[in-house]
Scaffold this active site. Sequence first.
Site, PDB file in Angstrom:
ATOM      1  N   GLU A 188      -4.196   8.502 -38.111  1.00 32.32           N
ATOM      2  CA  GLU A 188      -5.347   8.526 -39.037  1.00 32.32           C
ATOM      3  C   GLU A 188      -5.734   9.945 -39.483  1.00 32.32           C
ATOM      4  OE1 GLU A 188      -5.250   6.611 -36.301  1.00 32.32           O
ATOM      5  OE2 GLU A 188      -6.978   6.858 -35.026  1.00 32.32           O
ATOM      6  N   ASP A 230      -3.009  -1.295 -32.839  1.00 32.41           N
ATOM      7  CA  ASP A 230      -3.030   0.089 -33.309  1.00 32.41           C
ATOM      8  C   ASP A 230      -2.509   1.012 -32.202  1.00 32.41           C
ATOM      9  OD1 ASP A 230      -5.587   2.462 -34.417  1.00 32.41           O
ATOM     10  OD2 ASP A 230      -3.463   2.270 -34.909  1.00 32.41           O
ATOM     11  N   ASP A 275      -7.480  -2.446 -30.598  1.00 36.59           N
ATOM     12  CA  ASP A 275      -7.738  -1.047 -30.962  1.00 36.59           C
ATOM     13  C   ASP A 275      -8.700  -0.408 -29.981  1.00 36.59           C
ATOM     14  OD1 ASP A 275      -9.026   0.707 -33.895  1.00 36.59           O
ATOM     15  OD2 ASP A 275      -7.464   1.243 -32.449  1.00 36.59           O
ATOM     16  N   LYS A 295      -6.422   1.938 -24.574  1.00 35.98           N
ATOM     17  CA  LYS A 295      -4.995   1.603 -24.743  1.00 35.98           C
ATOM     18  C   LYS A 295      -4.392   0.942 -23.503  1.00 35.98           C
ATOM     19  CE  LYS A 295      -6.176   3.242 -28.451  1.00 35.98           C
ATOM     20  NZ  LYS A 295      -6.723   2.232 -29.405  1.00 35.98           N
TER      21      LYS A 295
HETATM   22  O1  77L Z   1      -9.261   5.418 -27.716  1.00 36.27           O
HETATM   23  C1  77L Z   1      -9.145   4.955 -28.829  1.00 36.27           C
HETATM   24  N1  77L Z   1      -9.783   3.833 -29.190  1.00 36.27           N
HETATM   25  C2  77L Z   1     -10.620   3.140 -28.226  1.00 36.27           C
HETATM   26  C3  77L Z   1     -11.962   3.809 -28.067  1.00 36.27           C
HETATM   27  O2  77L Z   1     -12.768   3.403 -29.127  1.00 36.27           O
HETATM   28  C4  77L Z   1      -8.335   5.680 -29.863  1.00 36.27           C
HETATM   29  C5  77L Z   1      -7.996   7.013 -29.610  1.00 36.27           C
HETATM   30  C6  77L Z   1      -7.257   7.744 -30.549  1.00 36.27           C
HETATM   31  C7  77L Z   1      -6.909   9.164 -30.274  1.00 36.27           C
HETATM   32  C8  77L Z   1      -7.913  10.087 -30.067  1.00 36.27           C
HETATM   33  C9  77L Z   1      -7.601  11.420 -29.838  1.00 36.27           C
HETATM   34  C10 77L Z   1      -6.272  11.823 -29.811  1.00 36.27           C
HETATM   35  F1  77L Z   1      -5.965  13.133 -29.590  1.00 36.27           F
HETATM   36  C11 77L Z   1      -5.256  10.911 -30.015  1.00 36.27           C
HETATM   37  C12 77L Z   1      -5.570   9.582 -30.242  1.00 36.27           C
HETATM   38  C13 77L Z   1      -6.851   7.149 -31.765  1.00 36.27           C
HETATM   39  C14 77L Z   1      -7.184   5.813 -32.007  1.00 36.27           C
HETATM   40  O3  77L Z   1      -6.802   5.204 -33.170  1.00 36.27           O
HETATM   41  C15 77L Z   1      -7.914   5.075 -31.068  1.00 36.27           C
HETATM   42  O4  77L Z   1      -8.181   3.760 -31.361  1.00 36.27           O
HETATM   43 MG    MG Z   2      -7.005   3.122 -33.039  1.00 39.63          MG
END
Ligand code: 77L
Ligand code: MG
Length: 217
Positions: free
Chosen positions: A199, A169, A141, A144
Amino acid sequence: KGTTREQRALKYLKEHAREGDPDSVLETFDEFCRTQEWAMNAAEEKGDILDEIVRELRPTTCLELGTYCGYSAVRIARQLSPSARLITVEVNPDYAAVAREVVKLAGLQDKIEVINVDSGDVIRELKDKYDVTKLDLVFLDHWKYLYIRDIKLIEEEKLLKKGSVVFADNVIIPGAPGYLEYIRGSKNYNSTFYSVHFEYMDDMKDGVEKSVYIGDE
Ligand SMILES: O=C(NCCO)c1cc(-c2ccc(F)cc2)cc(O)c1O
Ligand SMILES: [Mg+2]
């Protein structure tokens, strides 16, 4: 405001969650994200799948890459047996600091170790420095584009055994470049895709991928 979103979330948890109660911490965090400010927690739907995996697998040693504020770490650890443990890795020091507080608030500091390092460094040290023999559960997670690098590192270190589960995820949003092709194309895994809501966004679809290791140990 001078505070970060993660610090505001922690403040809300401290004011509204029942101390020592992981369920209360998770419910309160979901409430914060639905009523105050969105945050990139795994949240209810992805969390329910994670809960089911942990219940069925009964893992002894878990690794999470990408702690953020500790939501999924608490979600995993609340179901672990007394001697089981979770090592969770977070490269961002501000996130790691908040996560440690959230873990403490949930009363799970004896089961969860938050490590503030780059995942690529810690995976090589798990056996020698963190006394890990095999990983029963891995939750990807973090950044990416690192999923593919780190799953290959985990295989290289021979940290998986038959039946180990790798749960990823965000395989749709933002997506994990090369990961789905790699894991689905590998003879060492049986993979299942779950279409889930992103989420806290009931009108956006994301995906999670559960891969069971069946390869050579
Ligand atoms: O970068 C991510 N995690 C690693 C840093 O801690 C992450 C980002 C997003 C996301 C955010 C902003 C958006 F516009 C789209 C996706 C969602 C997630 O579940 C994630 O785990
Ligand atoms: Mg995530």
